[in-house]
Design an enzyme around this catalytic site. Structure first.
Site, PDB file in Angstrom:
ATOM      1  N   SER A   5       0.886  -1.174  -0.035  1.00  0.00           N
ATOM      2  CA  SER A   5       0.071   0.013   0.082  1.00  0.00           C
ATOM      3  C   SER A   5       0.817   1.110  -0.009  1.00  0.00           C
ATOM      4  O   SER A   5       1.532   1.477  -0.921  1.00  0.00           O
ATOM      5  CB  SER A   5      -0.924  -0.122   1.041  1.00  0.00           C
ATOM      6  OG  SER A   5      -1.952   0.919   1.152  1.00  0.00           O
TER       7      SER A   5
ATOM      8  N   ASP B 154     -10.056  -5.708  -2.894  1.00  0.00           N
ATOM      9  CA  ASP B 154      -9.461  -4.508  -2.091  1.00  0.00           C
ATOM     10  C   ASP B 154     -10.503  -3.239  -2.190  1.00  0.00           C
ATOM     11  O   ASP B 154     -10.772  -2.964  -3.070  1.00  0.00           O
ATOM     12  CB  ASP B 154      -8.314  -4.180  -2.823  1.00  0.00           C
ATOM     13  CG  ASP B 154      -7.534  -3.298  -1.892  1.00  0.00           C
ATOM     14  OD1 ASP B 154      -7.912  -2.486  -1.259  1.00  0.00           O
ATOM     15  OD2 ASP B 154      -6.343  -3.331  -1.822  1.00  0.00           O
TER      16      ASP B 154
ATOM     17  N   HIS C 261      -7.135  -6.155   1.269  1.00  0.00           N
ATOM     18  CA  HIS C 261      -6.261  -5.218   1.381  1.00  0.00           C
ATOM     19  C   HIS C 261      -5.240  -5.721   2.608  1.00  0.00           C
ATOM     20  O   HIS C 261      -4.315  -4.939   2.946  1.00  0.00           O
ATOM     21  CB  HIS C 261      -6.723  -3.771   1.607  1.00  0.00           C
ATOM     22  CG  HIS C 261      -5.616  -2.737   1.454  1.00  0.00           C
ATOM     23  ND1 HIS C 261      -5.154  -2.522   0.082  1.00  0.00           N
ATOM     24  CD2 HIS C 261      -4.873  -1.898   2.138  1.00  0.00           C
ATOM     25  CE1 HIS C 261      -4.024  -1.538   0.073  1.00  0.00           C
ATOM     26  NE2 HIS C 261      -3.874  -1.120   1.377  1.00  0.00           N
TER      27      HIS C 261
END
Length: 278
Positions: free
Chosen positions: A148, A224, A257
């Site tokens: 991320s 996600d 995620h």
């Protein structure tokens, strides 16, 4: 350097350490896994950069990397994501996506963050020097990965230091921070309104401006929640295609995620890094 803790794992040592950072002006904590190795041996190093709200502890506790690192003889280093401590400014509204836990791997130039938020210098200069001095690390064999916000960091650091890192990969990276809300908030808050400065911390923009690596590996969960608004891997795919960079983009059905996603594909990434580090 102070040893916070050590534990045996997969025939190696998982340690957590703390030191006074000149770059950030604060104490910084990081973790290092060192597999058992012959006396005098130097092992390749994989850097793992974490995402928003994380510390060194998230990947250390949930990443499930030690078995693969032990099998391949890889040191894994996990820094924190921002400076912390008394006097370190946070997001004025207490939001999670700026300030503490959200250093975005840049050197801030805008007050009051410019005093402590120097994560680019910390991760690319100060901490590598410490790792090379204190651990059995072969600093001529390094690679970098992240998740991320940390995927953003890994991509931009790898693209700007192509001679240092033999491999670059990411889980669900923020590939074009200049074009998404997380990145726009962070880059404006740390660097001000000069968008030329933003481009040096934007993987897609760096590739457009001529930065090159031979190949990249990216895993992205199709479930996600941040995929469409914040991550936009299609922008990286387009930039790599135009630049002739060999991008392996793995869209993983059903994955989100979280570290459930990361831990599932961690060994695949470490296998990929090991092949290039050896």
């Amino acid at each position: 350097m102070e040893t916070v803790s050590t534990a045996r794992a997969f025939g190696g040592t998982q340690g957590v350490y703390r030191h006074a950072s000149a770059a950030t002006g604060t104490d910084m904590t990081f973790s290092v896994f060192v597999p058992d190795h012959p006396a005098g041996a130097r092992l390749p190093v994989v850097w793992y950069l974490s995402g928003l709200t994380c510390t060194h502890a998230n990947v250390t506790e949930k990443g499930e990397y030690r078995r693969a690192c032990a099998e391949h003889g890889l040191i894994l280093v996990a820094p924190d994501t921002s400076p912390r401590g008394e006097g370190v400014p946070d997001d004025p509204d207490g939001a999670y996506d700026f300030g503490l836990g959200a250093g975005f791997y840049v050197d801030a130039t805008k007050a009051p963050f410019d005093r402590h938020y120097r994560m680019w210098s910390y991760v690319t200069e100060e901490l590598p020097a410490l790792i090379g001095e204190q651990f059995p690390a072969d600093m001529d064999r390094q690679s970098i990965m992240g998740h991320s916000m940390g995927g953003h960091g890994a991509l931009t650091i790898g693209l700007r230091h192509p001679d240092r890192f033999r491999a670059v990969s990411a889980f669900a990276p923020i590939v074009a921070p200049s074009q998404v809300p997380w990145g726009q908030k962070a880059l404006a808050g740390y660097l001000g309104d000069d968008r030329a400065a933003w481009r040096r911390h934007d993987a897609v923009a760096l590739i457009e401006d001529g930065a090159r690596v031979p190949e990249l590996l990216v895993d992205q969960g199709e479930a996600d929640n941040f995929l469409a608004e914040q991550l936009k891997p299609d922008l990286l795919a387009q930039a790599c295609e135009a630049a002739g960079i060999d991008l392996t983009l793995c869209m993983q059905p059903g994955y989100d995620h979280s570290y459930y996603f990361i831990s599932t594909f961690m060994a695949d990434h470490l296998d990929w890094h090991a092949a290039r580090l050896k």
